[in-house]
Design a protein around this motif. Structure first.
Motif, PDB file in Angstrom:
ATOM      1  N   ASP A 145       0.834  -1.200   0.000  1.00  0.00           N
ATOM      2  CA  ASP A 145       0.000   0.000   0.000  1.00  0.00           C
ATOM      3  C   ASP A 145       0.868   1.250   0.000  1.00  0.00           C
ATOM      4  OD1 ASP A 145      -0.162   0.607   3.391  1.00  0.00           O
ATOM      5  OD2 ASP A 145       0.433  -1.364   2.637  1.00  0.00           O
ATOM      6  N   ASP A 146       0.408   2.251  -0.701  1.00  0.00           N
ATOM      7  CA  ASP A 146       1.187   3.481  -0.877  1.00  0.00           C
ATOM      8  C   ASP A 146       1.477   4.178   0.441  1.00  0.00           C
ATOM      9  OD1 ASP A 146       2.171   5.844  -2.568  1.00  0.00           O
ATOM     10  OD2 ASP A 146       0.593   6.766  -1.346  1.00  0.00           O
ATOM     11  N   HIS A 147       0.518   4.158   1.372  1.00  0.00           N
ATOM     12  CA  HIS A 147       0.711   4.904   2.612  1.00  0.00           C
ATOM     13  C   HIS A 147       1.913   4.355   3.386  1.00  0.00           C
ATOM     14  CE1 HIS A 147      -1.418   7.031   6.219  1.00  0.00           C
ATOM     15  NE2 HIS A 147      -0.267   7.574   5.900  1.00  0.00           N
ATOM     16  N   LEU A 148       1.969   3.046   3.583  1.00  0.00           N
ATOM     17  CA  LEU A 148       3.087   2.444   4.299  1.00  0.00           C
ATOM     18  C   LEU A 148       4.391   2.631   3.532  1.00  0.00           C
ATOM     19  CD1 LEU A 148       4.233   0.626   6.578  1.00  0.00           C
ATOM     20  CD2 LEU A 148       3.727  -1.328   5.105  1.00  0.00           C
ATOM     21  N   LEU A 149       4.376   2.357   2.240  1.00  0.00           N
ATOM     22  CA  LEU A 149       5.612   2.460   1.460  1.00  0.00           C
ATOM     23  C   LEU A 149       6.119   3.902   1.409  1.00  0.00           C
ATOM     24  CD1 LEU A 149       5.015   0.005  -1.522  1.00  0.00           C
ATOM     25  CD2 LEU A 149       5.882  -0.439   0.778  1.00  0.00           C
ATOM     26  N   ALA A 150       5.196   4.855   1.390  1.00  0.00           N
ATOM     27  CA  ALA A 150       5.611   6.264   1.386  1.00  0.00           C
ATOM     28  C   ALA A 150       6.280   6.643   2.707  1.00  0.00           C
ATOM     29  CB  ALA A 150       4.408   7.161   1.111  1.00  0.00           C
ATOM     30  N   LEU A 151       5.739   6.133   3.821  1.00  0.00           N
ATOM     31  CA  LEU A 151       6.377   6.392   5.116  1.00  0.00           C
ATOM     32  C   LEU A 151       7.795   5.834   5.141  1.00  0.00           C
ATOM     33  CD1 LEU A 151       3.607   5.705   7.812  1.00  0.00           C
ATOM     34  CD2 LEU A 151       4.467   7.914   7.030  1.00  0.00           C
ATOM     35  N   GLY A 183       6.126  -5.530  -1.707  1.00  0.00           N
ATOM     36  CA  GLY A 183       6.535  -4.620  -2.767  1.00  0.00           C
ATOM     37  C   GLY A 183       6.246  -5.119  -4.163  1.00  0.00           C
ATOM     38  N   GLY A 184       5.873  -6.371  -4.303  1.00  0.00           N
ATOM     39  CA  GLY A 184       5.675  -6.959  -5.629  1.00  0.00           C
ATOM     40  C   GLY A 184       4.526  -6.352  -6.393  1.00  0.00           C
ATOM     41  N   ALA A 194       9.061  -9.615 -12.560  1.00  0.00           N
ATOM     42  CA  ALA A 194       9.761 -10.538 -11.665  1.00  0.00           C
ATOM     43  C   ALA A 194      10.345  -9.710 -10.537  1.00  0.00           C
ATOM     44  CB  ALA A 194      10.859 -11.295 -12.405  1.00  0.00           C
ATOM     45  N   PHE A 195      10.163 -10.177  -9.284  1.00  0.00           N
ATOM     46  CA  PHE A 195      10.532  -9.326  -8.154  1.00  0.00           C
ATOM     47  C   PHE A 195      11.033 -10.198  -7.013  1.00  0.00           C
ATOM     48  CE2 PHE A 195       9.562  -6.501  -4.510  1.00  0.00           C
ATOM     49  CZ  PHE A 195      10.251  -5.375  -4.932  1.00  0.00           C
ATOM     50  N   GLY A 196      12.320 -10.024  -6.666  1.00  0.00           N
ATOM     51  CA  GLY A 196      12.948 -10.822  -5.626  1.00  0.00           C
ATOM     52  C   GLY A 196      13.151 -10.045  -4.343  1.00  0.00           C
ATOM     53  N   LEU A 197      13.753 -10.711  -3.368  1.00  0.00           N
ATOM     54  CA  LEU A 197      13.883 -10.168  -2.025  1.00  0.00           C
ATOM     55  C   LEU A 197      14.681  -8.865  -2.000  1.00  0.00           C
ATOM     56  CD1 LEU A 197      13.310 -10.679   1.013  1.00  0.00           C
ATOM     57  CD2 LEU A 197      15.430 -11.994   1.084  1.00  0.00           C
ATOM     58  N   ASP A 198      15.662  -8.726  -2.871  1.00  0.00           N
ATOM     59  CA  ASP A 198      16.501  -7.526  -2.865  1.00  0.00           C
ATOM     60  C   ASP A 198      16.311  -6.653  -4.101  1.00  0.00           C
ATOM     61  OD1 ASP A 198      17.935  -7.775  -0.335  1.00  0.00           O
ATOM     62  OD2 ASP A 198      18.740  -9.602  -1.211  1.00  0.00           O
ATOM     63  N   ASP A 199      15.228  -6.903  -4.840  1.00  0.00           N
ATOM     64  CA  ASP A 199      14.872  -6.004  -5.938  1.00  0.00           C
ATOM     65  C   ASP A 199      14.193  -4.753  -5.382  1.00  0.00           C
ATOM     66  OD1 ASP A 199      15.902  -7.716  -7.823  1.00  0.00           O
ATOM     67  OD2 ASP A 199      14.005  -8.734  -8.187  1.00  0.00           O
ATOM     68  N   VAL A 200      14.220  -3.693  -6.166  1.00  0.00           N
ATOM     69  CA  VAL A 200      13.766  -2.385  -5.703  1.00  0.00           C
ATOM     70  C   VAL A 200      12.453  -1.997  -6.383  1.00  0.00           C
ATOM     71  CG1 VAL A 200      14.342   0.077  -5.625  1.00  0.00           C
ATOM     72  CG2 VAL A 200      16.120  -1.641  -5.224  1.00  0.00           C
ATOM     73  N   VAL A 201      11.510  -1.498  -5.599  1.00  0.00           N
ATOM     74  CA  VAL A 201      10.292  -0.905  -6.150  1.00  0.00           C
ATOM     75  C   VAL A 201      10.646   0.498  -6.625  1.00  0.00           C
ATOM     76  CG1 VAL A 201       7.879  -0.307  -5.728  1.00  0.00           C
ATOM     77  CG2 VAL A 201       8.932  -2.164  -4.433  1.00  0.00           C
ATOM     78  N   PRO A 202      10.566   0.765  -7.929  1.00  0.00           N
ATOM     79  CA  PRO A 202      11.135   2.006  -8.475  1.00  0.00           C
ATOM     80  C   PRO A 202      10.660   3.285  -7.813  1.00  0.00           C
ATOM     81  CG  PRO A 202      10.583   0.491 -10.249  1.00  0.00           C
ATOM     82  CD  PRO A 202      10.051  -0.120  -8.995  1.00  0.00           C
ATOM     83  N   THR A 207      13.496  -2.080  -1.140  1.00  0.00           N
ATOM     84  CA  THR A 207      13.530  -3.491  -1.505  1.00  0.00           C
ATOM     85  C   THR A 207      12.466  -4.250  -0.719  1.00  0.00           C
ATOM     86  OG1 THR A 207      15.100  -4.104   0.231  1.00  0.00           O
ATOM     87  CG2 THR A 207      16.006  -3.366  -1.898  1.00  0.00           C
ATOM     88  N   SER A 208      12.149  -5.427  -1.227  1.00  0.00           N
ATOM     89  CA  SER A 208      11.216  -6.296  -0.510  1.00  0.00           C
ATOM     90  C   SER A 208      11.739  -6.606   0.888  1.00  0.00           C
ATOM     91  CB  SER A 208      11.013  -7.592  -1.302  1.00  0.00           C
ATOM     92  OG  SER A 208       9.996  -8.378  -0.752  1.00  0.00           O
ATOM     93  N   ARG A 209      13.032  -6.833   0.997  1.00  0.00           N
ATOM     94  CA  ARG A 209      13.637  -7.118   2.305  1.00  0.00           C
ATOM     95  C   ARG A 209      13.373  -5.982   3.302  1.00  0.00           C
ATOM     96  NH1 ARG A 209      18.293 -10.235   3.763  1.00  0.00           N
ATOM     97  NH2 ARG A 209      18.656 -10.639   1.531  1.00  0.00           N
ATOM     98  N   GLN A 210      13.540  -4.749   2.858  1.00  0.00           N
ATOM     99  CA  GLN A 210      13.330  -3.607   3.757  1.00  0.00           C
ATOM    100  C   GLN A 210      11.888  -3.529   4.240  1.00  0.00           C
ATOM    101  OE1 GLN A 210      15.006  -0.788   0.830  1.00  0.00           O
ATOM    102  NE2 GLN A 210      16.331  -0.007   2.473  1.00  0.00           N
ATOM    103  N   ILE A 211      10.944  -3.835   3.360  1.00  0.00           N
ATOM    104  CA  ILE A 211       9.522  -3.799   3.737  1.00  0.00           C
ATOM    105  C   ILE A 211       9.224  -4.878   4.763  1.00  0.00           C
ATOM    106  CG2 ILE A 211       7.163  -4.019   2.883  1.00  0.00           C
ATOM    107  CD1 ILE A 211       8.320  -3.064   0.115  1.00  0.00           C
ATOM    108  N   VAL A 212       9.730  -6.089   4.520  1.00  0.00           N
ATOM    109  CA  VAL A 212       9.500  -7.188   5.462  1.00  0.00           C
ATOM    110  C   VAL A 212      10.111  -6.872   6.824  1.00  0.00           C
ATOM    111  CG1 VAL A 212      10.074  -9.601   5.972  1.00  0.00           C
ATOM    112  CG2 VAL A 212       9.264  -8.977   3.697  1.00  0.00           C
TER     113      VAL A 212
END
Length: 544
Positions: A145-151, A183-184, A194-202, A207-212
């Motif tokens: 969700d944008d709100h969490l990712l924006a924070l 982040g996928g 394709a989106f892995g653990l250390d790929d970046v949401v532009p 990265t997915s790791r940072q979100i988790v």
């Protein structure tokens, strides 16, 4: 009312009982044997196995995607034969009533819907409330969700993230937090496939790791009893086992639960395709005592896959059988419905079946590996009795494995495993462990003070028959089912949390939602008045 369940073999790993004993029930609770008391009712359990009511930690039974699946595939859900006209939705095989009835008939008394989308929380809770006989709960989905990712992008700090997660949990009335391919879905909107653990949401530089990791910290700080419930990246791909094990390590000792691990049990094979990674996953599980998982066992037959993992559903749409599907690229998660037929003679499907059994049989600890089919993704929850049979009976399992294509035996080790589960391990995996994992300390066991959710089974060598049809089921001390059939309509409760948060987050979230959707927090709330006068929700405590 005082009830005595008399003469059954009581199997309760929490109190270390395995022997013939009586269980006493006063009102909605189990009580110590009262001195010289005369019961108001005696239930004869001689020749029966007595366990606590079973608990399912991951089963898609309500929500927008479940509804869309019914609309997409009416041929799988509508019966031509009318049922009891006094019961709601009596002609639908997978109606709300049938969901409750089928679970109760197997001795289940609590089920968790693992995909409670905050923007559709009210509709999901209304659907959950329509399911009778059993208690329910939902896991609130965050992580795209944008709100969490924006924070996170704006470095708002861990306190702001914690407060937003707690507010979203409270507003959506969830029992825990789920993350799906972190982040996928956001990356999918940027045309990433394709989106892995250390790929970046532009757009977020995350990265997915940072979100988790941010969600792991928030869940621990809030005191959510259930660990973060994780649907990893790269589901269903050769090499997905590496992602699962890497995510285990990334948790760095923090509690984490992995959903439907069978779909990550696919090691790359030198000849192409995949082979079983069950042994390496179970070895990693032994190394990480903070980790739990449910299996998501595949069973053969027609089903439909329902997932908020839009990357996976997009890539799998061409395999739809029958050839129709739905994709929804929503504001946060999106998702899709792709029908699928698991075929016994299909090499890939047979190997999936074998890998799931391997995960169970190589499990280092039945307290940490739980029974699910990721209903309906791996198959229906009604397959549980057959799966229990295969785990308990080596000869029965050998017959099932021998009928598979040779590749399933060549690329997995299931045929060589001698282990057989005992009834105590079944009680752990389906009762005691799920209750402990969810923080539901008053269920999953038969000790005095426990909620009187009790399943009584006629002891049979045919474990499929035994666990398909409970002899008697009590919910909150009341008999709700006899000889496999419900005694009528009875409403259960929906279990939720009410976590604390800094009140300052409310106006911040209200402004955000108003700007984005044209309606503030009130538009996404789940008010009690939506359920008339009946008290639907029961609040469970957070950890201190």
């Amino acid at each position: 009312m005082l009830t005595r369940i008399a003469g059954g073999r009581v199997i309760d790993p929490v109190s270390r009982q395995d022997g013939v004993s009586d269980i006493w029930v006063q009102g909605d609770r189990i009580v110590a044997p009262p001195a010289n008391a005369v019961p108001d009712e005696t239930i004869d359990a001689k020749g029966c196995i007595v366990m606590a009511g079973a608990i399912d930690v991951h089963s898609h039974i309500a929500g927008g995607n479940v509804t869309l699946a019914r609309l997409l595939l009416p041929e799988l859900h509508v019966s031509e034969t009318a049922g009891n006209p006094a019961l709601p939705f009596s002609t639908a095989r997978w109606s709300a009533f049938e969901t409750g009835r089928l679970y109760a008939s197997m001795g289940y008394t609590t089920v968790v819907e693992p995909a409670l989308v905050p923007t559709a929380a009210l509709a999901t809770h209304l659907e959950l409330d329509d399911i009778p006989l059993i208690d329910k709960a939902g896991l609130t989905v965050l992580g795209n969700d944008d709100h969490l990712l924006a924070l996170l992008r704006d470095r708002a700090g861990s306190d702001a993230v914690r407060d937003l997660v707690a507010l979203t949990l409270a507003t959506s009335r969830g029992l825990g937090v789920k993350v799906v391919n972190a982040g996928g879905a956001a990356a999918f909107k940027e045309n990433i496939r394709a989106f892995g653990l250390d790929d970046v949401v532009p757009s977020y530089d995350l990265t997915s790791r940072q979100i988790v990791l941010a969600l792991l910290d928030a869940v621990e700080t809030i005191g959510v009893p259930h660990p973060l419930h994780v649907h990893c990246n790269n589901l269903g791909l050769p090499g997905s086992d590496e992602t699962l094990v890497a995510t285990m390590a990334a948790a760095e000792g923090r509690r984490i639960h992995f959903a439907h691990a069978q779909f990550y049990g696919y090691a790359r094979h030198e000849a192409g395709g995949f082979s079983s990674a069950a042994a390496s996953i179970c070895a990693a599980l032994a190394e990480h005592p903070n980790v739990t998982l449910d299996v998501g066992q595949v069973v053969f037959g027609q089903t439909t896959t329902i997932s908020l993992d839009i990357l996976r559903q997009f890539s799998g749409r061409k395999s739809a059988r029958p050839r129709k599907w739905i994709l929804v690229d929503g504001d946060a998660e999106g998702g899709g419905i792709v029908p699928y037929n698991y075929r016994r003679r299909n090499a890939i499907n047979a190997l999936q079946f074998a890998i799931g059994l391997e995960l169970f049989l190589l499990s280092p600890d039945p307290w940490r590996v739980l029974l699910t089919t990721d209903h309906p993704n791996g198959g229906p929850f009604t397959a549980y009795p057959r799966l229990i049979h295969l785990l308990m009976d080596k000869e029965e399992r050998d017959r099932a494995v021998a009928a598979l294509p040779a590749i399933a035996r060549e690329r997995s080790g299931v045929a060589g495993i001698e282990r057989e589960y005992g009834l105590s391990e079944i009680a752990i995996m389906t009762r005691a462990a799920p209750a402990r994992l969810l923080g539901l300390l008053d269920r999953g066991h038969l000790s005095p003070g426990a909620r009187a959710d009790v399943a009584i089974y006629r002891d049979q060598a045919d474990r499929t028959a035994m666990f398909s049809r409970a002899e008697t089921v009590l919910k909150d001390g009341a008999v709700i089912l006899r000889s496999g059939e419900p005694l009528g309509w009875r409403s259960g409760r929906t279990l939720t949390l009410a976590p604390d948060y800094d009140p300052a987050i409310r106006p911040h979230a209200d402004r955000y939602l108003e700007d984005r959707f044209g309606v503030g927090l009130k538009g996404f709330a789940v008010p009690q008045q939506a359920f008339a006068e009946r008290q639907v929700f029961e609040v469970e405590p957070c950890r201190k």
